[in-house]
Design a protein around this motif. Sequence first.
Motif, PDB file in Angstrom:
ATOM      1  N   THR A   1       3.379  -1.643  -8.016  1.00  0.00           N
ATOM      2  CA  THR A   1       2.966  -2.193  -9.310  1.00  0.00           C
ATOM      3  C   THR A   1       3.847  -1.764 -10.470  1.00  0.00           C
ATOM      4  OG1 THR A   1       1.381  -0.392  -9.651  1.00  0.00           O
ATOM      5  CG2 THR A   1       0.554  -2.403  -8.606  1.00  0.00           C
ATOM      6  N   VAL A   2       4.195  -0.485 -10.530  1.00  0.00           N
ATOM      7  CA  VAL A   2       4.985   0.025 -11.653  1.00  0.00           C
ATOM      8  C   VAL A   2       6.478  -0.238 -11.440  1.00  0.00           C
ATOM      9  CG1 VAL A   2       5.602   2.098 -12.963  1.00  0.00           C
ATOM     10  CG2 VAL A   2       3.249   1.782 -12.168  1.00  0.00           C
ATOM     11  N   ARG A   3       6.959   0.027 -10.244  1.00  0.00           N
ATOM     12  CA  ARG A   3       8.390  -0.125  -9.943  1.00  0.00           C
ATOM     13  C   ARG A   3       8.759  -1.522  -9.425  1.00  0.00           C
ATOM     14  NH1 ARG A   3      10.507   5.075 -10.138  1.00  0.00           N
ATOM     15  NH2 ARG A   3       8.905   6.677 -10.042  1.00  0.00           N
TER      16      ARG A   3
ATOM     17  N   GLU B   1       1.826   2.658  -6.777  1.00  0.00           N
ATOM     18  CA  GLU B   1       2.715   2.875  -7.922  1.00  0.00           C
ATOM     19  C   GLU B   1       4.068   2.204  -7.693  1.00  0.00           C
ATOM     20  OE1 GLU B   1       5.971   4.942 -10.045  1.00  0.00           O
ATOM     21  OE2 GLU B   1       5.597   4.966  -7.895  1.00  0.00           O
TER      22      GLU B   1
ATOM     23  N   ALA C   1      -3.529   1.715  -9.873  1.00  0.00           N
ATOM     24  CA  ALA C   1      -2.212   1.083  -9.716  1.00  0.00           C
ATOM     25  C   ALA C   1      -1.099   2.114  -9.796  1.00  0.00           C
ATOM     26  CB  ALA C   1      -2.016   0.010 -10.774  1.00  0.00           C
ATOM     27  N   ALA C   2      -1.392   3.294 -10.317  1.00  0.00           N
ATOM     28  CA  ALA C   2      -0.377   4.335 -10.473  1.00  0.00           C
ATOM     29  C   ALA C   2      -0.461   5.420  -9.402  1.00  0.00           C
ATOM     30  CB  ALA C   2      -0.497   4.965 -11.851  1.00  0.00           C
TER      31      ALA C   2
END
Length: 75
Positions: free
Chosen positions: A56-58, A53, A31-32
Amino acid sequence: MKVRAVPAPRVAREWDYDKNPTAVFPDIISAATLTPYWWRCGACAHSFQMSAEARTVRGRDCLMVAAVGEALSPT
């Protein structure tokens, strides 16, 4: 298509199986990862490239949907 358990199932459902390499699937990438992959928007069916990334992260999504949302927002 049913996606196996992944950290971000909503994002994984938008994986573009037609444009991504055949040996790469949403359940085997991190996911990163910063590698850009192809996604197909669940709202407008637009195909776009973005890293996992960023999705999912942002929390980024389809730029076409984002552009329409900005255009409809009152100033």
